[in-house]
Scaffold this motif. Structure first.
Motif, short mmCIF file in Angstrom:
data_model
loop_
_atom_site.label_atom_id
_atom_site.label_comp_id
_atom_site.label_asym_id
_atom_site.label_seq_id
_atom_site.Cartn_x
_atom_site.Cartn_y
_atom_site.Cartn_z
N ILE A 1 46.11 57.73 34.86
CA ILE A 1 45.02 56.90 35.36
C ILE A 1 45.55 55.56 35.82
O ILE A 1 45.17 55.05 36.88
N ARG A 2 46.46 54.98 35.06
CA ARG A 2 47.02 53.68 35.42
C ARG A 2 47.73 53.73 36.76
O ARG A 2 47.57 52.83 37.60
N ARG A 3 48.50 54.79 36.98
CA ARG A 3 49.19 54.93 38.27
C ARG A 3 48.18 55.11 39.41
O ARG A 3 48.39 54.62 40.52
N ALA A 4 47.10 55.81 39.12
CA ALA A 4 46.12 56.12 40.16
C ALA A 4 45.30 54.89 40.56
O ALA A 4 45.01 54.68 41.74
N VAL A 5 44.91 54.07 39.58
CA VAL A 5 44.01 52.96 39.88
C VAL A 5 44.73 51.67 40.21
O VAL A 5 44.14 50.76 40.80
N GLY A 6 46.00 51.55 39.84
CA GLY A 6 46.74 50.32 40.09
C GLY A 6 46.61 49.33 38.94
O GLY A 6 45.72 49.43 38.09
N GLU A 7 47.51 48.35 38.95
CA GLU A 7 47.60 47.43 37.82
C GLU A 7 46.37 46.55 37.65
O GLU A 7 45.91 46.32 36.54
N ARG A 8 45.84 46.03 38.76
CA ARG A 8 44.71 45.11 38.61
C ARG A 8 43.49 45.81 38.02
O ARG A 8 42.86 45.31 37.10
N VAL A 9 43.17 46.98 38.55
CA VAL A 9 42.03 47.74 38.02
C VAL A 9 42.31 48.18 36.59
O VAL A 9 41.42 48.15 35.73
N TRP A 10 43.53 48.60 36.32
CA TRP A 10 43.88 49.04 34.97
C TRP A 10 43.63 47.93 33.95
O TRP A 10 42.99 48.14 32.92
N TRP A 11 44.15 46.74 34.25
CA TRP A 11 44.02 45.66 33.29
C TRP A 11 42.57 45.20 33.15
O TRP A 11 42.14 44.81 32.06
N SER A 12 41.81 45.25 34.21
CA SER A 12 40.42 44.81 34.14
C SER A 12 39.55 45.86 33.47
O SER A 12 38.97 45.62 32.40
N LEU A 13 39.43 47.03 34.08
CA LEU A 13 38.47 48.03 33.63
C LEU A 13 38.91 48.76 32.37
O LEU A 13 38.07 49.12 31.54
N PHE A 14 40.20 48.98 32.21
CA PHE A 14 40.65 49.79 31.08
C PHE A 14 41.16 48.96 29.91
O PHE A 14 40.99 49.35 28.76
N GLN A 15 41.79 47.82 30.18
CA GLN A 15 42.29 46.98 29.09
C GLN A 15 41.37 45.79 28.80
O GLN A 15 41.63 45.03 27.87
N GLN A 16 40.32 45.61 29.58
CA GLN A 16 39.34 44.54 29.37
C GLN A 16 39.96 43.15 29.48
O GLN A 16 39.54 42.22 28.81
N LYS A 17 40.95 43.04 30.35
CA LYS A 17 41.60 41.75 30.59
C LYS A 17 41.68 41.54 32.10
O LYS A 17 42.69 41.90 32.72
N PRO A 18 40.63 40.99 32.69
CA PRO A 18 40.60 40.83 34.15
C PRO A 18 41.78 40.00 34.64
O PRO A 18 42.11 38.97 34.06
N ARG A 19 42.39 40.47 35.70
CA ARG A 19 43.53 39.77 36.27
C ARG A 19 43.18 39.27 37.66
O ARG A 19 42.31 39.81 38.32
N PRO A 20 43.87 38.24 38.12
CA PRO A 20 43.64 37.77 39.49
C PRO A 20 43.96 38.86 40.50
O PRO A 20 44.72 39.79 40.23
N MET A 21 43.40 38.72 41.72
CA MET A 21 43.64 39.69 42.78
C MET A 21 45.14 39.78 43.09
O MET A 21 45.70 40.85 43.23
N SER A 22 45.80 38.65 43.21
CA SER A 22 47.23 38.63 43.51
C SER A 22 47.74 37.21 43.28
O SER A 22 46.97 36.28 43.10
N GLY A 23 49.05 37.07 43.31
CA GLY A 23 49.63 35.74 43.26
C GLY A 23 49.84 35.20 41.86
O GLY A 23 50.12 34.02 41.69
N GLY A 24 49.71 36.01 40.82
CA GLY A 24 49.96 35.54 39.48
C GLY A 24 51.41 35.13 39.30
O GLY A 24 52.32 35.67 39.95
N VAL A 25 51.67 34.16 38.43
CA VAL A 25 53.03 33.66 38.25
C VAL A 25 53.87 34.61 37.42
O VAL A 25 55.05 34.83 37.69
N TRP A 26 53.27 35.23 36.38
CA TRP A 26 53.98 36.18 35.53
C TRP A 26 53.59 37.60 35.89
O TRP A 26 52.47 37.86 36.36
N LYS A 27 54.47 38.54 35.61
CA LYS A 27 54.15 39.96 35.72
C LYS A 27 54.34 40.61 34.36
O LYS A 27 55.28 40.29 33.63
N GLN A 28 53.44 41.52 34.03
CA GLN A 28 53.48 42.14 32.71
C GLN A 28 54.80 42.86 32.44
O GLN A 28 55.32 42.83 31.32
N GLU A 29 55.36 43.48 33.48
CA GLU A 29 56.59 44.24 33.25
C GLU A 29 57.76 43.33 32.87
O GLU A 29 58.70 43.77 32.20
#
Length: 551
Positions: free
Chosen positions: A310-338
């Motif tokens: 599911i994570r690969r299918a929906v992408g990181e932003r949707v994954w973190w928002s809808l599935f992990q309940q941690k909304p992320r900015p659209m783009s341009g964040g300074v840190w990356k989770q990986e």
């Protein structure tokens, strides 16, 4: 017709013996219901087949009343899905049904049974327990809310005799219906009304309001106009429709940091709310289900392999928002989770590393941020390690950095100094770095007083007090954070274990957003260890009022 040889049965049924036996049976039934499960089981095993059949009927009635999940299992011959996270939803409704008013925010992923349990079975169960109460259900559209109402109405038609409730003959619409006494047909005060978010909720007030999926999709979530409209409806319509002593349940997936859940969490009455945050994969030691970090929410339905797909299918932003309940900015964040995940180490690995320096960093609450309600308190260390060189070259040495601990919390001035000093004692830190922009000499004084008090109590373990290094960060938030983020990108910063709240602040932060205190604290500590201000970087104006290095 009654004759001399035919007894009058009505007289017999009204006789004192029959009434006495009925009263005894009722008392025995009440006593049986008060027993625990093991005691009831022992009685059933020893009972005759006739008595066992009676007890089975009592057990079924108890199960129908116990919880929404228990009721749904009985009525569907156990076809309805059950899970531990659904039991948490059941518990919320049980508490409310027992007369404990509550405001509850439940955030969880899609396709995990939240709407079916919270907006269908649970309201049906609640009305069966309180037929004199009114329930409201609101969703992002009137059609979806009406679907919930239609389902509950049809369920009452199907299961009403078993639940002891009935619809009033003159009020059976899907979006609004009243209940009636099953025996007399007389209209009761209880019933249900549904509406779409933004629509009206006219009529009688509600004892229980359920807001299920208030946001339709990503486009709506990203629209400031739609978010404002939802909030205005929430404050002026929904909240004014609640009866005194009534309860509100909001259950949703997170779409945006400023969605309804985000505004509730940031609101003045946030402390009045019970928060059940249920990410698809546990990422917090304080998980409501007690899951270990990395464990899935519903392993029987979505194991880690399924969630990875599911994570690969929906992408990181949707994954973190809808599935992990941690909304992320659209783009341009300074840190990356990986950058964090790929370089994380365990405490066991840390034991094999000799740390050259350890500091505690403090970022007191305050300043110009509207979200800085915590004191950021973190510990970090550094070590010179040997790395593999290039072909035909010798191994190289470079400094590596370690985020050791996060003790950030909402603390008063009389508390945070003590917490910071205890953390310094625990890690034998050589310095305490303090953001002094908004406190000046006061921050230094707080730490000194806390250390003296701990010393008086014999808790400093004979340590000398670490140096206090006040810093004044004159540059903007992004300019402070970027050099540290570059160290993360290079794989030179290692989190020792998991720090969910700190890491969430890092990966969701963008330039222009208020800078959270946990993140700022980590930046201060790592900046001190990395000696960034001595390099040719934008930190040339990041001023320290005392010299670096060990004492």
């Amino acid at each position: 017709m009654t004759t001399a040889t035919t007894p009058d049965l009505s007289d017999a049924l009204d006789g004192p013996d029959v009434v006495h036996e009925a009263e005894e049976l009722l008392e025995l039934s009440a006593q049986y219901r008060r027993l625990n499960r093991a005691q009831r089981r022992r009685i059933a095993i020893a009972a005759s087949p006739e008595v066992r059949a009676v007890l089975a009927g009592i057990e079924r009635d108890m199960a129908l009343k116990r919880s929404p999940g228990s009721m749904s299992a009985i009525l569907t011959d156990r076809r309805e899905m059950q899970a531990r996270h659904l039991d948490l939803i059941d518990q919320v409704f049980r508490d409310i049904a027992r007369g404990h008013p509550r405001k509850v925010l439940i955030t969880m992923p899609p396709r995990h049974g939240k709407s079916r349990r919270a907006a269908r079975w649970a309201p049906l169960w609640y009305l069966s327990r309180h037929p004199g109460h009114r329930v409201m259900i609101a969703s992002y559209s009137a059609d979806l809310a009406d679907d919930h109402g239609r389902w509950i109405r049809d369920a009452i038609n199907s299961y009403g005799p078993q639940l002891g409730i009935a619809l009033h003959a003159g009020s059976k619409a899907a979006n609004r219906f009243d209940l009636a006494d099953p025996d007399t047909g007389e209209r009761l005060e209880g019933g249900l009304v549904t509406a779409g978010v933004g629509g009206g909720l006219t009529g009688k007030g509600a004892h229980l309001a359920i807001v299920d999926d208030p946001i339709k999709d990503d486009a709506e979530a990203q629209s400031p106009t739609m978010r404002k409209r939802l909030w205005e409806w929430w404050t002026s319509v929904l909240n004014t429709s609640i009866e005194p002593g009534g309860s509100i349940i909001v259950i949703q997936t997170r779409w945006h940091e400023d969605d309804l859940a985000g505004r509730i969490l940031a609101g003045e009455d946030a402390s009045d709310w019970t928060i059940l945050d249920l990410p698809a994969i546990a990422d917090d030691p304080a998980d409501p289900l007690g899951r270990a970090i990395g464990k899935p929410l519903w392993p029987a339905r979505y194991n880690l392999t399924a969630l990875a797909k599911i994570r690969r299918a929906v992408g990181e932003r949707v994954w973190w928002s809808l599935f992990q309940q941690k909304p992320r900015p659209m783009s341009g964040g300074v840190w990356k989770q990986e950058w964090i995940d790929d370089n994380r180490i365990s405490t066991a690995v840390l034991r094999s590393i000799h740390l050259d320096r350890i500091v505690v960093a403090v970022d007191p609450a305050g300043g110009d941020s509207s979200v800085n309600d915590e004191v950021g308190i973190t510990a970090a260390g550094s070590a010179r390690v040997e790395t593999a060189g290039h072909q035909h070259t010798r191994p190289e040495q470079r400094d590596e950095f370690y985020l050791l601990d996060d003790k950030s919390a909402s603390l008063g001035a009389e508390e945070w100094g003590t917490v910071a000093c205890l953390l310094a004692i625990e890690w034998e830190a050589d310095a305490i770095v303090v953001e002094a922009n908004f406190g000046g000499d006061m921050t230094t004084q707080v730490i000194k007083q806390a250390w003296e008090e701990l010393k008086r109590r014999g808790l400093t373990k004979r340590m000398l007090m670490p140096r206090i290094i006040p810093v004044n960060a004159k540059q903007g938030k992004r300019l402070r954070a970027e050099p540290i983020a570059q160290l993360y990108q290079q794989g030179r910063v290692h989190h020792v274990g998991h720090f969910p709240k700190l890491e969430s602040q890092m990966v969701t932060w963008m330039a222009g957003m208020d800078s959270p205190d946990r993140m700022d604290s980590g930046v201060h500590g790592l900046t001190e260890l990395a000696d960034i201000e001595s390099a040719e970087t934008i930190y040339s104006t990041y001023e320290r009022k005392q010299p670096r290095g060990r004492r």
